[in-house]
Write a protein that holds these residues in place. Structure first.
Motif, PDB file in Angstrom:
ATOM      1  N   GLU A  37       0.801  -1.330  -0.217  1.00 26.95           N
ATOM      2  CA  GLU A  37      -0.079  -0.054  -0.051  1.00 26.95           C
ATOM      3  C   GLU A  37       0.787   1.322  -0.023  1.00 26.95           C
ATOM      4  O   GLU A  37       0.498   2.132  -0.638  1.00 26.95           O
ATOM      5  CB  GLU A  37      -0.853  -0.115   1.193  1.00 26.95           C
ATOM      6  CG  GLU A  37      -2.157  -0.980   0.863  1.00 26.95           C
ATOM      7  CD  GLU A  37      -2.668  -1.170   2.329  1.00 26.95           C
ATOM      8  OE1 GLU A  37      -2.562  -0.779   3.135  1.00 26.95           O
ATOM      9  OE2 GLU A  37      -3.772  -2.189   2.140  1.00 26.95           O
ATOM     10  N   SER A  38       1.859   1.248   0.700  1.00 28.62           N
ATOM     11  CA  SER A  38       2.932   2.347   0.640  1.00 28.62           C
ATOM     12  C   SER A  38       3.418   2.429  -0.835  1.00 28.62           C
ATOM     13  O   SER A  38       3.558   3.871  -1.280  1.00 28.62           O
ATOM     14  CB  SER A  38       3.987   2.113   1.871  1.00 28.62           C
ATOM     15  OG  SER A  38       5.129   3.116   1.631  1.00 28.62           O
ATOM     16  N   MET A  39       4.038   1.430  -1.436  1.00 26.67           N
ATOM     17  CA  MET A  39       4.405   1.495  -2.795  1.00 26.67           C
ATOM     18  C   MET A  39       3.258   2.165  -3.767  1.00 26.67           C
ATOM     19  O   MET A  39       3.662   3.027  -4.437  1.00 26.67           O
ATOM     20  CB  MET A  39       5.159   0.134  -3.159  1.00 26.67           C
ATOM     21  CG  MET A  39       6.290  -0.010  -2.353  1.00 26.67           C
ATOM     22  SD  MET A  39       6.929  -1.486  -2.715  1.00 26.67           S
ATOM     23  CE  MET A  39       7.843  -1.242  -4.384  1.00 26.67           C
ATOM     24  N   LEU A  40       2.165   1.779  -3.553  1.00 24.30           N
ATOM     25  CA  LEU A  40       1.123   2.454  -4.461  1.00 24.30           C
ATOM     26  C   LEU A  40       0.750   3.788  -4.182  1.00 24.30           C
ATOM     27  O   LEU A  40       0.783   4.484  -4.998  1.00 24.30           O
ATOM     28  CB  LEU A  40      -0.290   1.750  -4.171  1.00 24.30           C
ATOM     29  CG  LEU A  40      -0.576   0.109  -5.077  1.00 24.30           C
ATOM     30  CD1 LEU A  40      -1.642  -0.487  -4.154  1.00 24.30           C
ATOM     31  CD2 LEU A  40      -0.742   0.598  -6.351  1.00 24.30           C
ATOM     32  N   ALA A  41       0.536   4.053  -3.044  1.00 24.50           N
ATOM     33  CA  ALA A  41       0.506   5.634  -2.435  1.00 24.50           C
ATOM     34  C   ALA A  41       1.599   6.616  -2.825  1.00 24.50           C
ATOM     35  O   ALA A  41       1.411   7.630  -3.344  1.00 24.50           O
ATOM     36  CB  ALA A  41       0.388   5.494  -0.916  1.00 24.50           C
ATOM     37  N   ARG A  42       2.791   5.834  -2.915  1.00 27.10           N
ATOM     38  CA  ARG A  42       4.008   7.069  -3.332  1.00 27.10           C
ATOM     39  C   ARG A  42       4.387   7.063  -4.800  1.00 27.10           C
ATOM     40  O   ARG A  42       5.125   7.532  -5.160  1.00 27.10           O
ATOM     41  CB  ARG A  42       5.374   6.172  -2.474  1.00 27.10           C
ATOM     42  CG  ARG A  42       5.033   6.686  -1.160  1.00 27.10           C
ATOM     43  CD  ARG A  42       6.306   6.028  -0.310  1.00 27.10           C
ATOM     44  NE  ARG A  42       5.835   6.009   1.138  1.00 27.10           N
ATOM     45  CZ  ARG A  42       6.724   6.120   2.162  1.00 27.10           C
ATOM     46  NH1 ARG A  42       8.023   6.128   1.769  1.00 27.10           N
ATOM     47  NH2 ARG A  42       6.431   6.161   3.152  1.00 27.10           N
ATOM     48  N   GLY A  43       3.667   6.129  -5.448  1.00 24.88           N
ATOM     49  CA  GLY A  43       3.380   6.231  -6.959  1.00 24.88           C
ATOM     50  C   GLY A  43       4.459   5.173  -7.347  1.00 24.88           C
ATOM     51  O   GLY A  43       5.036   5.516  -8.601  1.00 24.88           O
TER      52      GLY A  43
END
Length: 123
Positions: free
Chosen positions: A25-31
């Motif tokens: 989820e962090s990697m998605l949120a950070r693009g």
């Protein structure tokens, strides 16, 4: 043991559980990752991040997809699988952040490893 399985465990060859879904989820949120046409794509920013973290070019000669979404049974959310998911867990192990408990799927993070993980992947 159930609580430790839910926190962090191996799913085939990648990180699952609360920590696996947090990373995804962090990697998605950070693009760094992008959902596109029912696939997960590593963006240019994600490739830069992965290259710096892994100290290597992400991906390789494997026929496995670079990034794949894997549904987490305990979280009912996705975590990162594929070549990148495997490489991320291997790097965390190489850095001494985490280790697999003998005879188990449980991944145990050291206090420093968990701190570093949360710096990279929380909020």
């Amino acid at each position: 043991r159930e609580a430790t399985m839910r926190e962090a465990r191996v799913c085939y060859d990648h990180l699952a559980g609360e920590m696996g879904t947090m990373m995804f989820e962090s990697m998605l949120a950070r693009g760094y990752l992008l959902r596109a046409d029912e696939m997960i794509v590593l963006t240019d920013a994600g490739r830069d991040f992965a290259r710096a973290f892994l100290q290597a070019e992400p991906g390789g000669r494997s026929r496995a997809p670079l990034c794949r979404e894997c549904l987490d049974w305990s979280e009912r959310r996705s975590h990162l699988a594929g070549q990148l998911g495997r490489a991320m867990l291997a790097r965390m192990t190489d850095l001494g952040w985490a280790r697999r408990l003998s005879g188990s799927r449980v991944i145990r993070f050291s206090p420093e490893g968990e701190r570093q993980f949360r710096v990279l992947f929380s909020g």
